[in-house]
Scaffold this active site. Structure first.
Site, mmCIF file in Angstrom:
data_model
loop_
_atom_site.group_PDB
_atom_site.id
_atom_site.type_symbol
_atom_site.label_atom_id
_atom_site.label_comp_id
_atom_site.label_asym_id
_atom_site.label_seq_id
_atom_site.Cartn_x
_atom_site.Cartn_y
_atom_site.Cartn_z
ATOM 1 N N GLU A 139 26.616 -28.901 -0.388
ATOM 2 C CA GLU A 139 25.376 -29.986 -0.432
ATOM 3 C C GLU A 139 25.266 -30.730 -1.550
ATOM 4 O OE1 GLU A 139 22.572 -27.929 0.612
ATOM 5 O OE2 GLU A 139 22.685 -25.509 1.845
ATOM 6 N N GLU A 160 24.799 -35.865 -3.916
ATOM 7 C CA GLU A 160 23.262 -35.241 -4.621
ATOM 8 C C GLU A 160 23.562 -33.851 -5.948
ATOM 9 O OE1 GLU A 160 18.755 -35.400 -3.924
ATOM 10 O OE2 GLU A 160 19.702 -34.799 -1.875
ATOM 11 N N LYS A 211 22.203 -30.937 -6.897
ATOM 12 C CA LYS A 211 22.272 -29.701 -5.982
ATOM 13 C C LYS A 211 23.345 -28.766 -6.175
ATOM 14 C CE LYS A 211 20.279 -31.542 -1.878
ATOM 15 N NZ LYS A 211 19.275 -30.959 -1.159
ATOM 16 N N GLU A 258 15.289 -33.989 9.385
ATOM 17 C CA GLU A 258 16.316 -34.082 8.323
ATOM 18 C C GLU A 258 17.270 -33.671 9.135
ATOM 19 O OE1 GLU A 258 17.479 -31.624 5.043
ATOM 20 O OE2 GLU A 258 14.821 -31.420 4.461
#
Length: 346
Positions: free
Chosen positions: A327, A318, A321, A267
């Protein structure tokens, strides 16, 4: 004996053939992307597959073996890294190779052919997020490895467990890289297993966090590969934080006697909004340079010419999150399939 004329003709044909072959740097490494699914507005799998293929993306990381997701990738030719949820590790550790074999069959190979699986990521950031599961990682990996051996898949599917960069107690300068002494009882047998199975050390590296947490000491340009300055460390020159972060792990593994274990970054990414220095421009600069580094095979100062396989985070934003707002904003593609910024994956 062949005549000089015949030898010259054969040599000319060979050189012409080599010129026609596609150039591939010896150290080139794949660039994949993480397919996070903590959202309630993601496009359906067929559209995701179409998006990936149209952008030449052939390596994907999914964080759990969701049956419908696996089935959607079956037969597409796209390679997968499949995550094993942290909470499954105790059962895999206690159940032995037979249970591990059955788990693999029931949860992965029943939905997609083994030829599309490149890696199995056993847990994720255990030491940072779920330390309760730490004792189960190596036994679970051992059982899964033996199950893969039984199925003649141990050479084609590699096992490891992604770690957060915080497993290092010292990371600067890179040559001082040292694993946290509190995890020594775990890290040594873990590295031993990676060495024996010829598997990579998986690490999640985010220079964005290092920059925002230590902007007094880390410049934005250094984090984004744009720095005109460099620092020397034991005769090696570092121009960016990504290389320095990777090499800190190389040095840390050397200290434990496992300097030959390869590293892959499972990641890495940069947010486009929601935080300090989070912007489309900065995300393009960072992810674009990381991708170019991998495909060019330049390697790091400590391991030159050995490209680092990377998985960029994230395919989409997303909205599910939790935590700080940034984030939710790592997506490289919009929900309609268009790019948030123009990045090349090969």
């Amino acid at each position: 004996m062949w005549s000089p004329i015949l030898q010259f003709s054969m040599l000319s044909q060979l050189l012409l053939l080599l010129m026609l072959l596609p150039y591939s740097p010896t150290g080139a490494a794949p660039v994949g992307i993480c397919y996070g699914r903590l959202a309630n507005n993601l496009p359906p799998p067929p559209k995701v597959i179409s998006l990936l293929k149209s952008n030449g993306i052939s390596n994907i990381r999914i964080f759990n073996p969701d049956p419908s997701t696996l089935q959607s990738f079956a037969g597409t030719g796209i390679n997968l890294m499949v995550g094993v949820p942290n909470e499954i590790l105790p059962d895999l550790a206690a159940g032995g190779p037979v249970f591990a074999h059955q788990w693999l069959q029931n949860n992965i190979f029943s939905y997609i052919h083994s030829s599309q699986i490149r890696y199995i990521a056993v847990g994720n950031e255990i030491l940072l997020k779920d330390p309760y599961y730490t004792p189960h990682v190596v036994p679970a990996m051992t059982n899964l490895y033996q199950a893969l051996q039984t199925a003649n898949l141990a050479n084609s599917i590699k096992l490891s467990s992604p770690h957060a960069a915080s497993v290092l107690s010292i990371s600067y300068p890179p040559s001082s890289g040292t694993f946290d002494p509190d995890i020594k009882s775990f890290i040594v047998p873990f590295l031993q297993l990676l060495s024996e199975t010829k598997s990579p050390f998986m690490v999640n590296i985010y220079p964005y966090f290092s920059y925002t947490g230590s902007s007094k000491y880390v410049s934005l340009d250094y984090a984004l590969f744009r720095s005109h300055e460099a620092f020397q460390d034991g005769g090696l020159t570092y121009h960016n934080l990504f290389y320095a972060s990777v090499d800190a792990f190389v040095y840390a593994m050397e200290r434990e006697g496992f300097g030959e274990v390869p590293i892959m970054v499972t990641e890495t990414g940069w947010p486009t909004s929601g935080g300090v220095a989070a912007s489309v421009e900065n995300a393009l600069a960072y992810n674009g340079n990381v991708a170019r580094s991998a495909v060019s095979g330049v390697g790091t100062p400590k391991r030159p010419g050995k490209g680092i396989e990377v998985y960029l985070f994230d395919l989409f934003d997303e909205n599910g999150k939790t935590g700080k707002d940034y984030e939710k904003h790592f997506g490289i593609f919009r929900l309609d399939g268009s790019k948030v910024y123009d990045i090349k994956f090969n």
